[in-house]
Design a protein around this motif. Sequence first.
Motif, PDB file in Angstrom:
ATOM      1  N   HIS A  26      12.414 -20.227  24.495  1.00 15.90           N
ATOM      2  CA  HIS A  26      12.410 -19.460  23.258  1.00 15.90           C
ATOM      3  C   HIS A  26      12.867 -18.022  23.488  1.00 15.90           C
ATOM      4  N   ASN A  27      13.410 -17.426  22.428  1.00 17.96           N
ATOM      5  CA  ASN A  27      13.660 -15.988  22.454  1.00 17.96           C
ATOM      6  C   ASN A  27      12.319 -15.257  22.314  1.00 17.96           C
ATOM      7  N   LEU A  28      12.082 -14.294  23.176  1.00 17.84           N
ATOM      8  CA  LEU A  28      10.880 -13.475  23.078  1.00 17.84           C
ATOM      9  C   LEU A  28      11.284 -12.075  22.620  1.00 17.84           C
ATOM     10  N   ILE A  29      10.755 -11.666  21.491  1.00 15.76           N
ATOM     11  CA  ILE A  29      11.128 -10.388  20.877  1.00 15.76           C
ATOM     12  C   ILE A  29      10.165  -9.308  21.360  1.00 15.76           C
ATOM     13  N   LEU A  30      10.708  -8.283  22.010  1.00 15.21           N
ATOM     14  CA  LEU A  30       9.899  -7.189  22.545  1.00 15.21           C
ATOM     15  C   LEU A  30      10.431  -5.856  22.035  1.00 15.21           C
ATOM     16  N   ARG A  31       9.571  -4.871  22.080  1.00 15.14           N
ATOM     17  CA  ARG A  31       9.971  -3.526  21.702  1.00 15.14           C
ATOM     18  C   ARG A  31      10.482  -2.784  22.923  1.00 15.14           C
ATOM     19  N   TYR A  32      11.503  -1.956  22.682  1.00 12.40           N
ATOM     20  CA  TYR A  32      12.065  -1.153  23.763  1.00 12.40           C
ATOM     21  C   TYR A  32      12.440   0.205  23.186  1.00 12.40           C
ATOM     22  N   SER A  33      11.718   1.242  23.606  1.00 10.98           N
ATOM     23  CA  SER A  33      12.016   2.579  23.093  1.00 10.98           C
ATOM     24  C   SER A  33      11.438   3.609  24.038  1.00 10.98           C
ATOM     25  N   ARG A  34      11.743   4.847  23.765  1.00  8.11           N
ATOM     26  CA  ARG A  34      11.211   5.946  24.564  1.00  8.11           C
ATOM     27  C   ARG A  34       9.699   6.071  24.353  1.00  8.11           C
ATOM     28  N   ILE A  35       9.218   5.651  23.190  1.00 12.03           N
ATOM     29  CA  ILE A  35       7.846   5.931  22.802  1.00 12.03           C
ATOM     30  C   ILE A  35       6.852   4.975  23.440  1.00 12.03           C
ATOM     31  N   TYR A  36       7.144   3.688  23.425  1.00  6.79           N
ATOM     32  CA  TYR A  36       6.151   2.705  23.858  1.00  6.79           C
ATOM     33  C   TYR A  36       6.475   2.151  25.241  1.00  6.79           C
ATOM     34  N   PRO A  37       5.461   1.895  26.044  1.00  8.73           N
ATOM     35  CA  PRO A  37       5.698   1.250  27.344  1.00  8.73           C
ATOM     36  C   PRO A  37       6.211  -0.170  27.133  1.00  8.73           C
ATOM     37  N   THR A  38       7.254  -0.513  27.844  1.00 11.36           N
ATOM     38  CA  THR A  38       7.868  -1.834  27.670  1.00 11.36           C
ATOM     39  C   THR A  38       6.985  -2.910  28.287  1.00 11.36           C
ATOM     40  N   THR A  39       6.803  -3.999  27.556  1.00  7.09           N
ATOM     41  CA  THR A  39       5.984  -5.109  28.026  1.00  7.09           C
ATOM     42  C   THR A  39       6.686  -5.845  29.163  1.00  7.09           C
ATOM     43  N   THR A  40       5.985  -6.058  30.258  1.00  4.64           N
ATOM     44  CA  THR A  40       6.566  -6.780  31.399  1.00  4.64           C
ATOM     45  C   THR A  40       5.830  -8.077  31.703  1.00  4.64           C
ATOM     46  N   PHE A  41       4.696  -8.336  31.041  1.00  6.49           N
ATOM     47  CA  PHE A  41       3.971  -9.583  31.274  1.00  6.49           C
ATOM     48  C   PHE A  41       3.063  -9.869  30.085  1.00  6.49           C
ATOM     49  N   ILE A  42       2.615 -11.121  29.995  1.00  4.01           N
ATOM     50  CA  ILE A  42       1.577 -11.509  29.053  1.00  4.01           C
ATOM     51  C   ILE A  42       0.409 -12.056  29.871  1.00  4.01           C
ATOM     52  N   GLU A  43      -0.770 -12.083  29.279  1.00  6.82           N
ATOM     53  CA  GLU A  43      -1.929 -12.507  30.052  1.00  6.82           C
ATOM     54  C   GLU A  43      -2.954 -13.198  29.171  1.00  6.82           C
TER      55      GLU A  43
END
Length: 317
Positions: A191-208
């Motif tokens: 599946h495509n996983l939609i993540l946020r990417y910006s200067r403001i928020y830390p980018t997600t690198t894992f799920i738990e």
Amino acid sequence: MRPKENLIIWKVFLKTAQTLNISRTAVELDMDLKTVSRMVKELETDLGILLFDRTVRPFKLTEFAIKLLPEAEDLILCSEKLNKAAESISNQPQSLSLSLPVNMTRDDLFSLLSSYTDMHPNLQIHLINDCDHRHILDGETDIAMLPYLPENNDNSLLTFDAGYSYNMLLASPSYLKLHGVPYSTHDLKAHNLILRYSRIYPTTTFIEHGQNRVFLNEEFKLLYLGDAFSCREATLSGQGIAVDLSVAFCKEDINCGRLIPVLPGFHRPVWNMTIAMRKSDEHKKYLVDFASWFAKKQKQAYPQRWKPIYEKYGVQP
């Protein structure tokens, strides 16, 4: 503090110079008689002189007291002027800018802020969106709510713990109907996983999920979008499974079934909610008081606000 440096003691001296009676001084100043007597004696001891002739009734001012009297009057008058000036300054209209994440819930925000301005009628609060800690240091906002704990190695920020938040994985019914429901993290690779990417928020690198942590490496198809609005619209239109959409931002979509939580129990890393302001503004009591108060309110509300939804979909904050 030495007695001669104490303004209250000089006020007692002036009043006693008027009344020539310790008991009347105590009554007029609404003070304990023993306290008044002690203060007069302490002042005399500190100055090394007698201020009152106690061998007669009523008291008489000594020649030393007569010489000190006009200076003492000036001292108290200056202190009263200073207090009035300070009160005038403190009663001047004050304003602060408060930045909030654009996807933060506004359900109780305005009533919460109104309750604070009711208690502080000279304060105006201006809301702006999505500033990070660098915006704070650049002067673009006074206070900001951040979804992370910023690095503060140079001690340039003053931070307050505002609790935490989680995100679940969300998808639209149409997407799941077309691409299937993932039942394991291995299934997510299709599946495509939609993540946020910006200067403001830390980018997600894992799920738990509890102790189970799955890193989103090159085996996953990651679609990075810049803001919450874009991620939400992409998810609603069936572009993939959202990882970074907050429960607050999508509460109605979840309740109405437009977005469905998938892979129960899994979530992106915790958002460490933080209220931050410039350390250089620490002397501005109204900013510190508000930042501390707002952080405390958010910390109390955050886990409880979404606890029913978390529990329903197996997320354990």
